[in-house]
Structures are given as structure tokens and as C-alpha cells.
Design an enzyme around this catalytic site. Sequence first.
Site, PDB file in Angstrom:
ATOM      1  CB  CYS A   1       3.131  -0.299  -6.723  1.00 27.44           C
ATOM      2  SG  CYS A   1       3.317  -2.030  -7.017  1.00 27.44           S
TER       3      CYS A   1
ATOM      4  N   GLY B   1       2.849   1.995   5.230  1.00 29.67           N
ATOM      5  CA  GLY B   1       3.999   1.118   5.457  1.00 29.67           C
ATOM      6  C   GLY B   1       4.883   1.599   6.605  1.00 29.67           C
TER       7      GLY B   1
ATOM      8  N   GLY C   1       0.833  -1.198   0.000  1.00 28.58           N
ATOM      9  CA  GLY C   1       0.000   0.000   0.000  1.00 28.58           C
ATOM     10  C   GLY C   1       0.869   1.249   0.000  1.00 28.58           C
ATOM     11  CB  SER C   2       0.086   4.698   1.015  1.00 28.56           C
ATOM     12  OG  SER C   2      -0.181   4.548   2.393  1.00 28.56           O
TER      13      SER C   2
ATOM     14  CD  GLU D   1       4.687  -4.102  -3.889  1.00 26.64           C
ATOM     15  OE1 GLU D   1       4.834  -2.937  -4.307  1.00 26.64           O
ATOM     16  OE2 GLU D   1       3.740  -4.834  -4.200  1.00 26.64           O
TER      17      GLU D   1
HETATM   18  C1  UN1 Z   1       1.223  -3.753  -7.630  1.00 26.44           C
HETATM   19  O1  UN1 Z   1       0.906  -2.820  -8.361  1.00 26.44           O
HETATM   20  O2  UN1 Z   1       1.123  -3.684  -6.387  1.00 26.44           O
HETATM   21  O3  UN1 Z   1       4.390  -5.985 -12.026  1.00 26.44           O
HETATM   22  C2  UN1 Z   1       1.669  -5.052  -8.138  1.00 26.44           C
HETATM   23  C3  UN1 Z   1       3.200  -5.669 -12.108  1.00 26.44           C
HETATM   24  C4  UN1 Z   1       2.203  -6.649 -11.540  1.00 26.44           C
HETATM   25  C5  UN1 Z   1       2.043  -6.471 -10.074  1.00 26.44           C
HETATM   26  C6  UN1 Z   1       1.924  -5.089  -9.605  1.00 26.44           C
HETATM   27  N1  UN1 Z   1       2.646  -7.984 -11.818  1.00 26.44           N
HETATM   28  O4  UN1 Z   1       2.811  -4.638 -12.600  1.00 26.44           O
END
Ligand code: UN1
Length: 520
Positions: free
Chosen positions: A307, A256, A251-252, A273
Site C-alpha cells: 500500500c 474499507g 485492504g481495498s 488502512e
Molecule cells: C502494507 O502494504 O499494507 O511501510 C503495509 C511498509 C511496510 C508495511 C506496508 N512496513 O511498506
Amino acid sequence: MKIENLINELGIAKYFDQKKAHALFVGKQSYQGEGAGIEVNSPIDNQRMTQVASANLNQINENLASFQDAFQKLQIIPAPIRGKLVKIIGSKVQAKKNALARMITLEVGKPLSEAHGEVQEWIDICDFAVGLSRQLTGLTIATERYDHRLMEQWHPLGPVLVISAFNFPLAVWAWNAMIAFVCGDSVVWKPSLVTPLCSIAAHEIVMDSIREINKEDGGFPTSIHGLFLTGIKETKELVKNPVFPLVSATGSVEMGRDVNVNVAKRLGRSLLELGGNNALIISNFADIDLAIRAVVFSAVGTSGQRCTTLRRLIVHEAVEEEVIGRLIKAYGTLKIGHPLDEKNHMGPLINQMAYNKMVEALHLAKEQGGTIICRGERIYPEECAGGYYVTPALVKIDKDALIVKQETFVPILYVITYHDLSEAIAINNNVPQGLSSALFSTNILEVEKFMSAMGSDCGLVNINVGTSGAEIGGAFGGEKETGGGRESGSDAWKNYMRRVTSTINYSTKLPLAQGIKFEF
Ligand code: UN1
């Protein structure tokens, strides 16, 4: 498509058939939420799909012991048999792939093809985990003492708390849970409350799979998995609870940081993450065709809400004009609208708050000297007017503008020019986040430099591949404010186990290490 049909197809209608929906799932037991109600609106048209309830802290605390008990039983089941459970889960996911993908699209608004991709990630991580269940190996190490053996063993860790975000409502949990299961850990899942239906469907698949494996291999308690639909306040308390030796959170950065501090206070382990602010460099040696395709998918896929989304495009001055021209053209061909309509490339943003953040970021970019190349504005596709649909934005801006250092979870791509590769690498690295990065170049010297210790400082380094769309086989995660965690493939499984260093003496003497003499 009717949400009721999908709920039926996924076998979860029973959790909604009473006045209040179920919010606390402790293995096969489930309880109505005693906390606040949660409206489930689809971002597609901002219409209400259903209502669920949330679990309050009392009912959560009353049930935590089950996961500890389940862990005690799971950890003695041989890992390859735990793998069999995950194999069954994978086959059930495959059978329900269409319904799960549709549910993702309804709850998150991502295009159906991307939603299928997400379910595929769950299937892939099952395959990976099944293989892993026979490969949880430890080292044998040369010992300095005669007639001794020195070795490592990996043992199950305990109940793992998994906190996941709205944008990948199944895949990120699956990376954690499937690996945790083969490692012998029970899992408690706190998903985003924007996507409760996907998580209930996933829990149900795990429960069906446990029922099935228990017909032949027996002994799997259903409380190896729990699902808590609960709020931020309750989650903060859960994070503090030493019943969870590991908290894995996606998340953000703000979230985290909070998790990290509170887990560290009790000396637990956290796997984080968090935000990304990913850059892609287009060198003057790049195959521009290839680069444009990668840039567009990385920047606008999932409406810029991954992300790993590409947020900063660092272009060599010699190809800048061509790249911008081709991007404007490509952006002009994108179809934006109902995510179940397969001709569309991009669906809506998750909600109004995301839209507001986009407006604000574009405003700040302009204030900080940026030139808006593609405007990024709200559009109102037919049949889904209430949703927050936007055209993706392209902004030419100076590398030092403050807005460029921030992650705004929307489809805005900042374009920055560079003169030589060292400068481009410095720009790539000069942000607080460190998740994904990419270089488009056919020059081997550039490629090696970018991949070297002096190159990109990110956890994911791609060459002639965009920043998003990582495969599950590698360890996924990043450095700096991204949190340092690694999930899914490679040896990320070690996060979910405890390492034991064992020394065995098979002599009748007791030689001490370091040659110490101690006679009496
Ligand atoms: C995410 O955005 O938290 O690599 C995960 C990627 C995807 C997973 C993203 N397999 O864009």
C-alpha cells in the site's frame, strides 16, 4: 522446496491430516471447514500447493462466545503479564524466522529478503508491545473543584476483528494482534484466503506461546486468539456483529467503505488502512543518487504490491532528463524471477487478475496521453513459467490524467514534471488517497514547507527516504480514502482500549462543576 517440509517445520501438519483441512481455529480447538474448498496456489509458478477449506457462518456463529469469555479473563490479567506472553511470541517467531519467511515467499511470491523483513516487523512489534505493556498510561488532569481528582484510565476494549490483506500476510496482523493482546483484548483474525498457511502458522505460534506462559503465569485462555478462514459473505456478517467493538481492516478502498458503513451502523469503532497512491518529489536540490535508489525500491519492491508502493514520481523540470535516464538504466539492471533465488530483486505478481489490471492500466495510460518509457510486460523466467512475472513499467504522463488518481496494485510508476514546489505539493495532494509521500531535497526551506500544514496531506511524510518501508515505532496509516486509521507504534494502542474519565471527591462536601448551586 517442498511445501510439506515447511508445513512440518511450522508444526501445522496436524491441521491437514484429515480429509478436509481445518478452517476455524478457536484457541486450541480447531474445526474442519464446512464451507467451500480453497486451492492454495503459489504465485511463483501458479502450481497448487495444497487445499484448505473455509468456515461457514453457522460454525463461526456457534463459536463467537468463546472470544467474549476469553476477553473477560484476559482483561483482568495485569498488562505487564500480558506483555510476557507477547515476549514469548516474539522469541518463538525469532526461532522460526527462516521457515516463516519461506512460507511468505511461497504464498505471496515476495523475495526472500523482503519476507525476512516482514517477519522482522512481527518481532519488532513484539518488542514494542512488551515495552508498551508497562506504559499504558493515562493522564491526571487539573480539576476546578477543591479536594477532587480528575484522571483518565485505559481499560481493555473487547474482542477485536482483524481483517488483513495478502501482501503482508503476517506483519499487518501482528501490528494489530500484538498490541491488542497487551491492551487486554482477544483477537479474531480473518486473513486473505490467498495466504492461509502463513496465518495457520502464526496462530500455532500464538497457541504454543500460551501453553508456555501458562506453565508459569497461568490463566491465559487459548481463545484470546481465533483464526477464521472464511469468505467475503461471512466476513460481511462478522463485521456487523456487535461482539466486536473494534474492526481493524486492511485492504481495498471498496472493502474499507463497506466495513466502515456496517460498523458505523452499529456505532462500533473501525480502524482502516486502505489504498495508497503515493508520490515522491525529486527537487532540483535533491541528491539524485540517493533519490534513484529510493525510487527503485519503493516502486518495484514487493512487485509494486505494497500500500506504500511509489506510484507517482513528481520530478523538477531541471532534473527530469537525468532522472528518467538513470531510472531506465536502473530498471534495466533489475533481476526478475524466482523469489527464493536471492539474486532476484523482484518476484511475480500475485495472480492473473493483477496482471490483467496492469495491462489495462497501461492501456488506459496510453489512451490518456501517456508515453510508455519502460514497457511493463510479461516475462517467463525458467522454472516458474506459470507465474505472472512482469518487468516494471515507467510512464511519462500529464498530472491531470485520470489513471494517475487510481491505485493499481502493480509495478507501474507514473512520471510527472513540475516547475515549482507549490505545484509539486498540489500534485502530491490531488488524489483521493493519502497514505505515504516523500520529498528528496537538501534545501531546508523546501523540506519544512513539505512537512508543514500546507505541505503533504498524507499520514506518512518522508524526507530523503522512499515511500515504503515504514518502521513499526511510528503510527502507520493515512488520510482521505486511505481510511484515517493508525496502527502499530506511537499511541495507536489507544484504538484497542476504552478511555474512562474518572472524577474522585475526597471531601465531605459536594461542590458542583461550573460553580452551579443546587441546595435542598
Ligand atoms: C502494507 O502494504 O499494507 O511501510 C503495509 C511498509 C511496510 C508495511 C506496508 N512496513 O511498506
